[in-house]
Design a protein around this motif. Structure first.
Motif, PDB file in Angstrom:
ATOM      1  N   GLY A  12       1.707  28.944 -36.404  1.00 42.13           N
ATOM      2  CA  GLY A  12       1.958  28.373 -37.844  1.00 42.13           C
ATOM      3  C   GLY A  12       0.949  27.482 -38.162  1.00 42.13           C
ATOM      4  N   ASP A  13       1.114  27.039 -39.608  1.00 40.27           N
ATOM      5  CA  ASP A  13       0.123  26.341 -40.301  1.00 40.27           C
ATOM      6  C   ASP A  13      -0.083  24.710 -39.422  1.00 40.27           C
ATOM      7  OD1 ASP A  13       0.296  28.037 -42.155  1.00 40.27           O
ATOM      8  OD2 ASP A  13       1.290  26.871 -43.790  1.00 40.27           O
ATOM      9  N   ARG A  14      -1.387  24.458 -39.539  1.00 37.72           N
ATOM     10  CA  ARG A  14      -1.776  23.373 -38.847  1.00 37.72           C
ATOM     11  C   ARG A  14      -2.491  22.669 -39.706  1.00 37.72           C
ATOM     12  NH1 ARG A  14      -6.822  24.587 -38.826  1.00 37.72           N
ATOM     13  NH2 ARG A  14      -7.971  26.705 -38.755  1.00 37.72           N
ATOM     14  N   ALA A  15      -3.175  21.413 -38.871  1.00 33.06           N
ATOM     15  CA  ALA A  15      -3.945  20.398 -39.654  1.00 33.06           C
ATOM     16  C   ALA A  15      -5.199  20.960 -39.414  1.00 33.06           C
ATOM     17  CB  ALA A  15      -3.914  19.049 -38.916  1.00 33.06           C
ATOM     18  N   PRO A  16      -6.235  20.443 -40.207  1.00 29.72           N
ATOM     19  CA  PRO A  16      -7.768  21.119 -40.210  1.00 29.72           C
ATOM     20  C   PRO A  16      -8.152  20.849 -38.657  1.00 29.72           C
ATOM     21  CG  PRO A  16      -7.544  19.683 -41.905  1.00 29.72           C
ATOM     22  CD  PRO A  16      -6.338  19.706 -41.279  1.00 29.72           C
ATOM     23  N   VAL A  17      -9.091  21.993 -38.407  1.00 30.72           N
ATOM     24  CA  VAL A  17      -9.675  21.682 -37.043  1.00 30.72           C
ATOM     25  C   VAL A  17     -11.008  20.945 -37.112  1.00 30.72           C
ATOM     26  CG1 VAL A  17     -11.109  22.900 -35.167  1.00 30.72           C
ATOM     27  CG2 VAL A  17      -8.906  23.955 -36.074  1.00 30.72           C
ATOM     28  N   ASP A  18     -11.793  21.380 -38.546  1.00 30.82           N
ATOM     29  CA  ASP A  18     -12.898  20.554 -38.722  1.00 30.82           C
ATOM     30  C   ASP A  18     -12.894  19.416 -39.578  1.00 30.82           C
ATOM     31  OD1 ASP A  18     -14.956  22.633 -37.620  1.00 30.82           O
ATOM     32  OD2 ASP A  18     -13.794  23.906 -38.893  1.00 30.82           O
ATOM     33  N   LEU A  19     -13.182  18.373 -39.187  1.00 26.65           N
ATOM     34  CA  LEU A  19     -13.247  16.975 -39.732  1.00 26.65           C
ATOM     35  C   LEU A  19     -14.343  16.673 -40.757  1.00 26.65           C
ATOM     36  CD1 LEU A  19     -10.994  16.780 -37.699  1.00 26.65           C
ATOM     37  CD2 LEU A  19     -11.383  14.353 -37.732  1.00 26.65           C
ATOM     38  N   CYS A  70      -0.724  13.066 -36.181  1.00 30.68           N
ATOM     39  CA  CYS A  70      -1.365  14.524 -35.992  1.00 30.68           C
ATOM     40  C   CYS A  70      -2.834  14.526 -35.754  1.00 30.68           C
ATOM     41  CB  CYS A  70      -1.217  15.466 -37.508  1.00 30.68           C
ATOM     42  SG  CYS A  70       0.288  15.833 -37.758  1.00 30.68           S
ATOM     43  N   THR A  71      -3.296  15.301 -34.634  1.00 29.43           N
ATOM     44  CA  THR A  71      -4.696  15.205 -34.405  1.00 29.43           C
ATOM     45  C   THR A  71      -5.110  16.669 -34.922  1.00 29.43           C
ATOM     46  OG1 THR A  71      -6.112  15.179 -32.541  1.00 29.43           O
ATOM     47  CG2 THR A  71      -4.419  16.563 -32.291  1.00 29.43           C
ATOM     48  N   ALA A  72      -6.259  16.864 -34.847  1.00 36.35           N
ATOM     49  CA  ALA A  72      -7.231  17.942 -35.564  1.00 36.35           C
ATOM     50  C   ALA A  72      -6.479  19.420 -35.060  1.00 36.35           C
ATOM     51  CB  ALA A  72      -8.564  17.810 -35.270  1.00 36.35           C
ATOM     52  N   GLY A  73      -6.314  20.189 -35.785  1.00 35.14           N
ATOM     53  CA  GLY A  73      -5.770  21.353 -35.445  1.00 35.14           C
ATOM     54  C   GLY A  73      -4.341  21.716 -34.887  1.00 35.14           C
TER      55      GLY A  73
END
Length: 288
Positions: A12-19, A70-73
């Motif tokens: 499903g939808d997620r937080a960004p992987v690339d910061l 939340c952490t990345a991704g």
């Protein structure tokens, strides 16, 4: 008679992987809040789970990470709900509609497979939790099978298949891709200047716009504010930039920010990249 159902789903939808270099203008919260793999009270192995925490505001590196747990991704609550809805719809279609409530599969008749990535594992949990809310026959544990990523073959894996990386590089260096990259060079440099990524190795040297796509798409899907230039930019800098780039960029807190028009341009470029890569028959076969 229903003999078998095979469900293939993405996370499903997620937080960004690339910061971005500056992420402290946004908060990502709600990850892991609705997990269903709770351990029964009284278990000597009980573990309540974990949360990521953002650094305190006086930390000199705090600007490099958003606030929230939340952490990345990581799968967000929105992403979790998407998989829960899918599981509920599958239940309505294949269990309730066919009156299979007395024939819930047992451990030998149910196979779950996920890549060993947290957002993928959690997505599988939410889907199966909504599909089989009362568990399976015999009250057996539902096993989620995964493999070490070094030998994972459900995604493109250059370690297992060197041709995967070779074919991707061929596509990225093709005349078609080079011409596209040349045409959008000014656009990419503009984004890099605005967001401070020009001298980041993973961003500046990449022939793809995917990293910009990743962070802007994730923010847009979750209705979060689009990123802005560092605070060091003045209103005069912004006006000078507007004149040089000729884009209708919004301003926020006296600095330049990515507009919805710019985000749409990034999404269009990202769609072109994915279409170009995965319309290649060999590459698409090597990717799964």
């Amino acid at each position: 008679k229903l003999a078998m159902v095979i469900v293939i789903a993405r996370h499903g939808d997620r937080a960004p992987v690339d910061l971005l270099p500056n992420e402290d203008d946004v908060s990502w919260s709600g990850c892991g809040r609705y997990r269903m793999d709770l351990i029964a009270d009284g278990s000597e192995d009980a573990f309540a789970g974990f949360n990521y925490t953002s650094p305190p505001s006086d930390n000199p590196y705090a600007h490099g990470m958003w606030t929230g747990e939340c952490t990345a991704g990581q799968l967000t609550s929105r992403g979790a709900q998407q998989l829960a809805v899918l599981g509920a719809r599958l239940k309505a279609r294949w269990i309730d509609r066919l009156s299979l409530t007395t024939a819930i599969p047992g451990a030998l008749n149910l196979s779950l497979r996920s890549t060993d990535i947290p957002r993928a594992r959690e997505s599988a949990e939410y889907l199966i939790g909504a599909l089989l809310p009362r568990g399976i026959s015999g009250a057996d544990a539902i096993t989620l099978t995964r493999r070490p990523f070094a030998v994972e073959d459900m995604v493109g894996n250059a370690r297992l298949c060197p041709r995967f990386a070779q074919r991707k590089q061929e596509l990225l260096s093709s005349p078609k891709w080079i011409a596209r990259e040349k045409a959008r060079q000014h656009f990419r440099r503009t984004l890099a200047d605005l967001l401070g990524t020009r001298y980041l190795a993973d961003w500046g040297k990449s022939p793809s716009i995917d990293r910009f796509f990743d962070t802007l798409r994730a923010r847009s899907c979750h209705k979060k504010r689009l990123p802005c230039a560092p605070e060091l930019w003045t209103l005069e800098d912004c006006n000078a930039t507007l004149g040089r780039w000729g884009w209708n960029m919004r301003t926020h807190m006296h600095t330049c920010c990515v507009s919805k028009d710019i985000a749409r341009e990034v999404f269009s470029e990202g769609d072109w990249e994915y279409g170009t890569l995965y319309s290649d028959l060999e590459f698409s076969r090597l990717s799964v």
